[in-house]
Write a protein that holds these residues in place. Structure first.
Motif, PDB file in Angstrom:
ATOM      1  N   PRO A 105      -8.851  58.806  52.780  1.00 26.19           N
ATOM      2  CA  PRO A 105      -8.592  57.360  52.919  1.00 26.19           C
ATOM      3  C   PRO A 105      -9.832  56.538  52.560  1.00 26.19           C
ATOM      4  CG  PRO A 105      -7.650  58.545  54.771  1.00 26.19           C
ATOM      5  CD  PRO A 105      -8.440  59.563  53.981  1.00 26.19           C
ATOM      6  N   TYR A 106     -11.031  57.014  52.950  1.00 27.14           N
ATOM      7  CA  TYR A 106     -12.265  56.295  52.563  1.00 27.14           C
ATOM      8  C   TYR A 106     -12.372  56.174  51.050  1.00 27.14           C
ATOM      9  CZ  TYR A 106     -17.125  55.900  51.060  1.00 27.14           C
ATOM     10  OH  TYR A 106     -18.273  55.539  50.379  1.00 27.14           O
ATOM     11  N   SER A 107     -12.303  57.317  50.343  1.00 25.97           N
ATOM     12  CA  SER A 107     -12.552  57.247  48.897  1.00 25.97           C
ATOM     13  C   SER A 107     -11.414  56.531  48.170  1.00 25.97           C
ATOM     14  CB  SER A 107     -12.816  58.634  48.304  1.00 25.97           C
ATOM     15  OG  SER A 107     -11.847  59.564  48.681  1.00 25.97           O
ATOM     16  N   SER A 157     -20.454  51.424  44.705  1.00 25.76           N
ATOM     17  CA  SER A 157     -19.397  52.384  45.010  1.00 25.76           C
ATOM     18  C   SER A 157     -19.934  53.819  44.988  1.00 25.76           C
ATOM     19  CB  SER A 157     -18.206  52.195  44.061  1.00 25.76           C
ATOM     20  OG  SER A 157     -17.098  52.919  44.547  1.00 25.76           O
ATOM     21  N   THR A 158     -19.025  54.739  45.001  1.00 26.57           N
ATOM     22  CA  THR A 158     -19.344  56.131  45.312  1.00 26.57           C
ATOM     23  C   THR A 158     -18.789  57.078  44.248  1.00 26.57           C
ATOM     24  OG1 THR A 158     -18.829  57.902  46.881  1.00 26.57           O
ATOM     25  CG2 THR A 158     -17.281  56.097  46.801  1.00 26.57           C
ATOM     26  N   ASP A 159     -19.421  58.243  44.116  1.00 23.41           N
ATOM     27  CA  ASP A 159     -18.896  59.269  43.200  1.00 23.41           C
ATOM     28  C   ASP A 159     -17.577  59.864  43.714  1.00 23.41           C
ATOM     29  OD1 ASP A 159     -19.948  60.733  45.336  1.00 23.41           O
ATOM     30  OD2 ASP A 159     -21.230  62.015  44.099  1.00 23.41           O
ATOM     31  N   GLU A 160     -17.271  59.620  45.006  1.00 20.69           N
ATOM     32  CA  GLU A 160     -16.056  60.228  45.577  1.00 20.69           C
ATOM     33  C   GLU A 160     -14.774  59.691  44.954  1.00 20.69           C
ATOM     34  OE1 GLU A 160     -15.746  60.490  49.758  1.00 20.69           O
ATOM     35  OE2 GLU A 160     -17.866  60.917  50.036  1.00 20.69           O
ATOM     36  N   ASP A 181     -13.340  72.859  59.777  1.00 19.78           N
ATOM     37  CA  ASP A 181     -13.573  72.174  58.503  1.00 19.78           C
ATOM     38  C   ASP A 181     -12.960  70.768  58.523  1.00 19.78           C
ATOM     39  OD1 ASP A 181     -14.565  71.861  55.972  1.00 19.78           O
ATOM     40  OD2 ASP A 181     -13.330  73.425  55.043  1.00 19.78           O
ATOM     41  N   ARG A 182     -13.471  69.894  57.668  1.00 25.36           N
ATOM     42  CA  ARG A 182     -12.900  68.547  57.475  1.00 25.36           C
ATOM     43  C   ARG A 182     -11.572  68.686  56.727  1.00 25.36           C
ATOM     44  NH1 ARG A 182     -16.773  64.556  54.246  1.00 25.36           N
ATOM     45  NH2 ARG A 182     -17.616  64.133  56.326  1.00 25.36           N
ATOM     46  N   ALA A 183     -10.539  67.936  57.145  1.00 25.15           N
ATOM     47  CA  ALA A 183      -9.256  67.967  56.432  1.00 25.15           C
ATOM     48  C   ALA A 183      -9.453  67.442  55.020  1.00 25.15           C
ATOM     49  CB  ALA A 183      -8.238  67.098  57.177  1.00 25.15           C
ATOM     50  N   GLY A 184      -8.936  68.169  54.040  1.00 26.59           N
ATOM     51  CA  GLY A 184      -9.015  67.718  52.641  1.00 26.59           C
ATOM     52  C   GLY A 184     -10.425  67.712  52.076  1.00 26.59           C
ATOM     53  N   HIS A 185     -11.325  68.468  52.684  1.00 27.73           N
ATOM     54  CA  HIS A 185     -12.772  68.460  52.368  1.00 27.73           C
ATOM     55  C   HIS A 185     -13.044  68.652  50.869  1.00 27.73           C
ATOM     56  CE1 HIS A 185     -16.879  70.148  53.971  1.00 27.73           C
ATOM     57  NE2 HIS A 185     -17.034  69.118  53.164  1.00 27.73           N
ATOM     58  N   ASP A 186     -13.627  67.643  50.223  1.00 27.87           N
ATOM     59  CA  ASP A 186     -13.989  67.762  48.803  1.00 27.87           C
ATOM     60  C   ASP A 186     -14.995  68.896  48.620  1.00 27.87           C
ATOM     61  OD1 ASP A 186     -12.393  65.778  47.713  1.00 27.87           O
ATOM     62  OD2 ASP A 186     -13.916  64.209  47.885  1.00 27.87           O
TER      63      ASP A 186
HETATM   64  O1  DAU Z   1     -20.818  61.076  47.696  1.00 26.46           O
HETATM   65  C1  DAU Z   1     -21.096  59.821  48.240  1.00 26.46           C
HETATM   66  C2  DAU Z   1     -20.580  59.750  49.660  1.00 26.46           C
HETATM   67  O2  DAU Z   1     -21.483  60.520  50.444  1.00 26.46           O
HETATM   68  C3  DAU Z   1     -20.498  58.321  50.186  1.00 26.46           C
HETATM   69  O3  DAU Z   1     -19.504  57.637  49.461  1.00 26.46           O
HETATM   70  C4  DAU Z   1     -20.146  58.295  51.676  1.00 26.46           C
HETATM   71  O4  DAU Z   1     -20.196  56.983  52.156  1.00 26.46           O
HETATM   72  C5  DAU Z   1     -21.162  59.151  52.415  1.00 26.46           C
HETATM   73  O5  DAU Z   1     -20.820  59.220  53.791  1.00 26.46           O
HETATM   74  C6  DAU Z   1     -21.195  60.561  51.824  1.00 26.46           C
HETATM   75  O6  DAU Z   1     -19.926  61.222  52.044  1.00 26.46           O
HETATM   76  P1  DAU Z   1     -19.844  62.763  52.508  1.00 26.46           P
HETATM   77  O7  DAU Z   1     -18.552  62.967  53.168  1.00 26.46           O
HETATM   78  O8  DAU Z   1     -20.255  63.656  51.400  1.00 26.46           O
HETATM   79  O9  DAU Z   1     -21.061  62.742  53.587  1.00 26.46           O
HETATM   80  P2  DAU Z   1     -21.234  63.384  55.045  1.00 26.46           P
HETATM   81  O10 DAU Z   1     -22.661  63.118  55.426  1.00 26.46           O
HETATM   82  O11 DAU Z   1     -20.192  62.977  55.984  1.00 26.46           O
HETATM   83  O12 DAU Z   1     -21.072  64.939  54.752  1.00 26.46           O
HETATM   84  C7  DAU Z   1     -21.844  65.617  53.777  1.00 26.46           C
HETATM   85  C8  DAU Z   1     -21.346  67.053  53.688  1.00 26.46           C
HETATM   86  O13 DAU Z   1     -21.697  67.747  54.902  1.00 26.46           O
HETATM   87  C9  DAU Z   1     -19.845  67.176  53.559  1.00 26.46           C
HETATM   88  O14 DAU Z   1     -19.548  68.315  52.746  1.00 26.46           O
HETATM   89  C10 DAU Z   1     -19.367  67.446  55.000  1.00 26.46           C
HETATM   90  C11 DAU Z   1     -20.504  68.240  55.578  1.00 26.46           C
HETATM   91  N1  DAU Z   1     -20.775  68.097  57.036  1.00 26.46           N
HETATM   92  C12 DAU Z   1     -20.833  66.843  57.556  1.00 26.46           C
HETATM   93  C13 DAU Z   1     -21.137  66.666  58.891  1.00 26.46           C
HETATM   94  C14 DAU Z   1     -21.203  65.292  59.520  1.00 26.46           C
HETATM   95  C15 DAU Z   1     -21.050  69.222  57.777  1.00 26.46           C
HETATM   96  O15 DAU Z   1     -21.012  70.363  57.296  1.00 26.46           O
HETATM   97  N2  DAU Z   1     -21.369  69.058  59.104  1.00 26.46           N
HETATM   98  C16 DAU Z   1     -21.434  67.827  59.687  1.00 26.46           C
HETATM   99  O16 DAU Z   1     -21.754  67.740  60.899  1.00 26.46           O
END
Ligand code: DAU
Ligand code: NAD
Length: 333
Positions: free
Chosen positions: A148-150, A121-124, A271-276
């Motif tokens: 929804p993922y987390s 699992s994930t820290d999310e 930005d991503r909606a609800g971005h952690d």
């Molecule tokens: O923390 C563990 C999690 O890490 C896992 O549970 C997930 O499966 C894994 O996808 C990952 O989730 P994040 O949402 O953190 O990963 P992501 O690679 O989608 O995005 C990392 C960060 O970068 C996040 O703050 C969003 C940002 N981002 C992402 C994309 C795709 C950008 O700024 N630009 C981008 O193009």
């Protein structure tokens, strides 16, 4: 002693890294069960020794297939999931099917066959932290998932806990921070930006770029999972992390520098909606109780090797890149 391990989701990013790690560091025999969704890539498992490795294409919600494969295994490591937050905002349904119903299906088989089960699992599941919060996530942080993922990952963790307590299933859980390394789908942050630069596209930073992720090399995640499988206490949860906090802007700037580009040649996008905001892991329990420690301590060197891998393996990702960029472009990202 050699075990028979069943690995779900072994054609995905972290699962395939785990398969390579286990074949290199143990005598175990492996069966991978993977549906090969858009995120699975059979090529990540090319050339593995046929006397120790077998691939089965199938769905973890397929009860009969799962039953048959559990009968043949000593232990099961469960990576299969819908894993991308952005996709879960667009269409949550497959996340419920695979992450919840899929995990339920595997737990029922673990119960029936009394098999050792490790759930990835994930820290999310713990939600997010303020940038200046001195606390990091520990095993006792309350669950508070945002997307929804987390939420489905949190639900799957709780199912595992319930099957341990109610039915005596011999399970452990690990919650890991953000992984980087080879074989990661180009939809994810680091490979997206590396392949953007290779293609002459400017990297895309969501929002301000201040969001913090706690990076760990996928090979360190694999060694931690093997450690838990060997020495973890049944019913326990272990957090996996390597003290790798960085904000997204720093990561993009480092990618640009390592790829010989000016440090400011990226775009801020929707930005991503609800971005952690921030994830950060305290992995003291895993380190002190089970004696694990990460081997990759230099993020710059690990990122450099990852960039090299994407440059050297363009055929692995080229077929998916245009579709991913079209998906993001439609959302202003
Ligand atoms: O923390 C563990 C999690 O890490 C896992 O549970 C997930 O499966 C894994 O996808 C990952 O989730 P994040 O949402 O953190 O990963 P992501 O690679 O989608 O995005 C990392 C960060 O970068 C996040 O703050 C969003 C940002 N981002 C992402 C994309 C795709 C950008 O700024 N630009 C981008 O193009
Ligand atoms: P991924 O999306 O790269 O791979 C997922 C794999 O699961 C794919 O091969 C896919 O084909 C397979 N799959 C999906 N649905 C399936 C189904 N119904 N039946 C069988 N196979 C199916 O994901 P990943 O990044 O490698 O993540 C693997 C696991 O690790 C997930 O459980 C995820 O929650 C967890 N995790 C990921 C990270 C990270 O940074 N990527 C961090 C912590 C935890």
């Amino acid at each position: 002693m050699s075990r028979r391990l069943l690995v779900t989701g072994g054609a995905g990013f972290i699962g395939s890294n785990f398969v390579h790690h286990v074949l290199e560091h143990t005598d175990d025999h492996l069966t991978v069960l993977d549906k090969l969704t858009y995120a699975g890539n059979r090529a990540s498992l090319d050339g593995l020794p046929a006397n120790r490795f077998r691939f089965v294409q199938g769905d973890i919600t397929d009860r009969n297939l799962v039953d048959e494969l559990f009968a043949d295994a000593d232990a099961v490591v469960h990576y299969a999931a819908e894993s991308h937050n952005d996709n879960s905002l667009d269409n949550p349904r497959p996340f419920l099917d695979t992450n919840i119903v899929g995990t339920y299906t595997l737990l029922e088989a673990a119960r029936k066959h009394d098999r050792r089960f490790h759930h990835i699992s994930t820290d999310e599941v713990y939600g997010d932290l303020e940038l200046d919060d001195p606390q990091r996530f520990t095993e006792s942080t309350p669950y508070d998932p945002s997307s929804p993922y987390s939420a489905t990952k949190a639900g799957s963790d709780l199912l595992v806990r319930a099957w341990v307590r109610s039915f005596g299933v011999r399970a452990t859980i690990s919650n890991c921070s953000n992984n980087y390394g080879p074989y990661q789908h180009v939809e994810k942050f680091i490979p997206r930006q590396i392949t953007n630069v290779i293609r002459g596209i400017r990297p895309k930073l969501y929002g301000s770029g201040e969001n913090v992720r706690d990076w760990i090399h996928a090979d360190d995640h694999s060694s931690a999972v093997l450690t838990i499988l060997d020495k973890g206490a049944i019913g326990e949860t272990y957090l996996i992390g390597a003290d790798g906090e960085k904000n997204n802007r720093e990561v993009v700037e480092l990618i640009l520098e390592l790829m010989g580009q000016p440090g400011d040649t990226y775009d801020h996008v929707t930005d991503r909606a609800g971005h952690d905001l921030r994830y950060a892991i305290d992995s003291t329990k895993l380190r002190s109780e089970l004696g694990w420690s990460p081997a990759y301590r230099d993020f710059r060197a690990g990122l450099e090797a990852t960039i090299r891998w994407y440059r050297d393996n363009e055929s692995w990702w080229a077929g998916t890149k245009d579709g991913v960029e079209a998906f993001y472009a439609a959302k202003g990202q």
